[in-house]
Design a protein around this motif. Structure first.
Motif, mmCIF file in Angstrom:
data_model
loop_
_atom_site.group_PDB
_atom_site.id
_atom_site.type_symbol
_atom_site.label_atom_id
_atom_site.label_comp_id
_atom_site.label_asym_id
_atom_site.label_seq_id
_atom_site.Cartn_x
_atom_site.Cartn_y
_atom_site.Cartn_z
ATOM 1 N N ILE B 60 27.549 34.137 40.270
ATOM 2 C CA ILE B 60 28.817 33.941 40.445
ATOM 3 C C ILE B 60 29.268 34.696 41.731
ATOM 4 O O ILE B 60 30.474 34.033 42.260
ATOM 5 C CB ILE B 60 29.456 34.811 39.188
ATOM 6 N N LYS B 64 30.706 31.410 43.331
ATOM 7 C CA LYS B 64 32.067 31.445 43.175
ATOM 8 C C LYS B 64 32.974 32.293 44.098
ATOM 9 O O LYS B 64 33.919 31.727 44.919
ATOM 10 C CB LYS B 64 32.369 31.688 41.810
ATOM 11 N N HIS B 65 32.752 33.705 43.895
ATOM 12 C CA HIS B 65 33.623 34.380 44.715
ATOM 13 C C HIS B 65 33.544 34.123 46.467
ATOM 14 O O HIS B 65 34.369 33.657 47.104
ATOM 15 C CB HIS B 65 33.295 35.914 44.719
ATOM 16 N N SER B 159 39.808 47.687 44.653
ATOM 17 C CA SER B 159 38.685 47.023 45.053
ATOM 18 C C SER B 159 38.460 47.317 46.618
ATOM 19 O O SER B 159 39.294 47.821 47.304
ATOM 20 C CB SER B 159 39.086 45.601 45.007
ATOM 21 N N TRP B 200 33.872 46.042 44.702
ATOM 22 C CA TRP B 200 34.717 45.339 43.520
ATOM 23 C C TRP B 200 34.003 45.186 42.369
ATOM 24 O O TRP B 200 32.642 45.319 42.304
ATOM 25 C CB TRP B 200 34.981 43.993 44.297
ATOM 26 N N GLU B 201 34.934 45.178 41.492
ATOM 27 C CA GLU B 201 34.477 45.058 39.965
ATOM 28 C C GLU B 201 33.427 43.880 39.821
ATOM 29 O O GLU B 201 32.579 43.787 38.882
ATOM 30 C CB GLU B 201 35.526 45.101 39.147
ATOM 31 N N HIS B 202 33.909 42.704 40.553
ATOM 32 C CA HIS B 202 33.046 41.538 40.395
ATOM 33 C C HIS B 202 31.687 41.705 40.830
ATOM 34 O O HIS B 202 30.778 40.917 40.359
ATOM 35 C CB HIS B 202 33.505 40.135 41.089
ATOM 36 N N TYR B 205 30.655 44.197 37.258
ATOM 37 C CA TYR B 205 31.142 44.331 35.876
ATOM 38 C C TYR B 205 30.294 43.763 34.914
ATOM 39 O O TYR B 205 30.277 44.336 33.763
ATOM 40 C CB TYR B 205 32.481 43.972 35.788
ATOM 41 N N LEU B 206 29.839 42.648 35.006
ATOM 42 C CA LEU B 206 29.152 41.937 34.019
ATOM 43 C C LEU B 206 27.840 42.787 33.529
ATOM 44 O O LEU B 206 27.552 42.327 32.217
ATOM 45 C CB LEU B 206 28.688 40.516 34.307
ATOM 46 N N LYS B 209 29.719 47.239 33.818
ATOM 47 C CA LYS B 209 31.187 47.490 33.077
ATOM 48 C C LYS B 209 31.707 48.513 33.838
ATOM 49 O O LYS B 209 31.877 48.294 35.036
ATOM 50 C CB LYS B 209 30.755 47.807 31.362
#
Lengths: 311, 237
Positions: B60, B64-65, B159, B200-202, B205-206, B209
């Motif tokens: 991702i 994506k990002h 972020s 960044w949390e992205h 995070y998955l 967390k």
């Protein structure tokens, strides 16, 4: 990190609110004068003596699974149960024994913002307030087009239409470059300076605005903004449910989660506060005028003709 | 993108290498002569950094990002390209924030992918040679550098990125943080990024967390110090 503070011992059915092992509650500590010396020493030993004013982790006004399937229980468990909780706990640790101890949350925010030269407590204080406000901005089966008649009239005036407002709000949320918040707020016409009042105010100046704020910043620090609605666009708010698809999260929030009842009632309160401040200003202005005429009477007497003409 | 997914990683790398520079700048067959950017390929599979970083996160993050930064950077550059000859001052100014954010996102992620390597390909092996010596000299030890980066990365609000950089002007190593997608260069014109860690949390995070410190602890197991050393040697000579 998850050590429960006495402040968080609000009786609740939530599994996330833990009770203090000693059964001490903030009320029993604030009534310190009733304690024996021995009890006081015990409390001091526990490092709890200065807990004169601590903030509590308020639960959302609905069960953690109530926003499913838009916002999952897992998201709420982390977002409220971990992120929000950590802000509360860190804030309480930071303010104990400082000048900020004993102030309201709003006062801590404004004081620790410190005119842009942030004190350490600012981020935690503002994030506690922002999250409380965010949870209350949503409800199960919310969304749709339900502003009150009064609010809708102003939305039409300031954004062209309800759709115009929704588009501006969504665009702002999509283009907040990084972590932060987007606010829908009622803005008074006062200048953003202490005591400053717009000398030629009209009702047109009081308007609805959409504003972005980075990280923890919120409209309280700008003065004369009355927030009505907010969306959290930190990635932790939507990453479990939407991953990189922030636009989908924003659309779902507007379509299915916004509590317009809450927004409407915040709007009514904001208007009432502004009206009361205007009445207060008017009263002060009249007092000033009276004092002015009384004080200046002898000077006016120098121009008797002018006075006569005025009469 | 559909055509791209049909290609294997190796073929794609070959195709890209033919007409791209280090950051994926492409002399597009654009009638207006505008350089656009393409998503750089990774030198490893998405799952190759596990268990430090999950394959799902990597996929991702990259597809994506990073792709979105590239797309929006190109979009903003095209608009700038149109506005410049017209002397459209307000559009030119308005585009600055999108260019900085999306261009910064592209620059930072392009470095980040090179900063990572699977464990079996040397990821996590502490730097040797001149960079290793310089780290000891400026931070006391490699462990102290790691502690400093972890502390600053964990403390960063919202972020952003935490960097190990070379300050060419003062000839020293520095640890810096930048907000959002600001590249390291925004902290000083003489700063060269050797290592950038996305906080960044992205980026975590998955898998991690709300526990950013665990992500920071684990990422050192897949840091590619060979790349940082090469940049250091080139830039400090």
């Amino acid at each position: 990190m998850l050590l429960p503070l006495p402040s968080t011992t609000t009786p609740t059915s939530s599994p996330f609110l833990s009770h203090h092992p000693n059964g001490l509650k903030s009320s029993s500590i604030s009534g310190a004068s009733k304690l024996s010396n021995k009890e006081r020493r015990f409390i001091r030993k526990l490092g709890l003596a200065k807990i004169s004013a601590t903030f509590e982790l308020k639960p959302p006004p609905y069960p953690l699974n109530a926003l499913e399937p838009i916002m999952s229980q897992e998201t709420l468990e982390y977002h409220w149960g971990k992120h929000h909780r950590t802000y509360v706990e860190n804030l309480n640790k930071q303010i104990v024994g400082t000048d900020l101890d004993g102030l309201s949350l709003e006062e801590v925010i404004v004081n620790s913002y410190n005119r842009g030269d942030l004190l350490p407590a600012f981020n935690n204080a503002a994030q506690v307030w922002n999250h409380d406000f965010f949870w209350e901005s949503m409800k199960p089966r919310g969304g749709g087009e339900k502003p009150s008649e009064d609010l809708l009239k102003l939305i039409d005036r300031d954004f062209g239409s309800f759709e115009g407002f929704v588009n501006e709000f969504k665009t702002a949320a999509q283009t907040q470059f990084g972590s932060g918040w987007v606010w829908f707020a009622y803005k008074d016409s006062r200048l953003d300076v202490g005591n400053a009042v717009n000398p030629l105010r009209s009702d047109e100046d009081k308007k609805l605005v959409v504003v972005k704020s980075p990280n923890a910043v919120n409209p309280l620090i700008w003065g004369y903004y009355y927030p009505l609605l907010t969306i959290d666009v930190w990635e932790h708010a939507y990453y479990i449910d939407f991953q990189s698809r922030r636009p989908d999260y924003i659309s779902m929030f507007m379509d299915k989660l916004v509590s317009w009842e809450v927004v409407n009632s915040r709007f009514e309160k904001a208007k009432a506060v502004v009206e009361q401040m205007e009445r207060e200003d008017e009263r002060k202005r009249k007092l000033e005028e009276q004092r002015f005429t009384t004080d200046e009477a002898p000077a006016n007497a120098i121009f008797p003709d002018t006075d006569a003409a005025a009469e | 993108m559909a055509a791209r997914s049909l290609l294997t990683r190796k073929t794609l790398a070959t195709v890209l290498r033919r007409d791209s520079t280090a950051l994926g700048a492409q002399a597009a067959a654009h009638s207006r002569g505008l350089h656009t950017f393409t998503l750089p390929d990774l030198n490893y599979d998405y799952g190759a950094l596990e268990p430090a970083i999950s394959g799902e996160i990597m996929e991702i993050h990259h597809k994506k990002h990073h792709q979105t930064y590239v797309t929006n950077y190109n979009k903003a550059l095209e608009q700038l390209h149109d506005a410049l000859p017209k002397g459209d001052a307000s559009t030119i100014v308005k585009l600055q924030s999108a260019i900085k954010f999306n261009g910064g996102g592209h620059i930072n992620h392009s470095i980040f992918w090179k900063n990572l390597a699977p464990h079996r390909e040397g990821g996590g092996e502490p730097p040797k040679g001149s960079l290793g010596w310089a780290i000891d000299e400026h931070f006391g030890s490699f462990e102290k550098l790691v502690q400093k980066v972890n502390a600053e990365g964990a403390a960063l609000q919202g972020s952003g990125w935490v960097w190990l950089g070379l300050d060419k002007e003062f000839k020293k190593l520095v640890v810096e943080t930048t907000a959002n997608q600001d590249p390291l260069i925004t902290k000083g014109p003489g700063l060269v990024p050797l290592l950038g860690i996305d906080v960044w949390e992205h980026a975590y995070y998955l898998q991690y967390k709300n526990v950013r410190p665990d992500y920071l602890n684990n990422i050192w197991k897949v840091i590619n110090w060979k790349y940082a050393s090469e940049v250091y040697e080139k830039e400090s000579s």
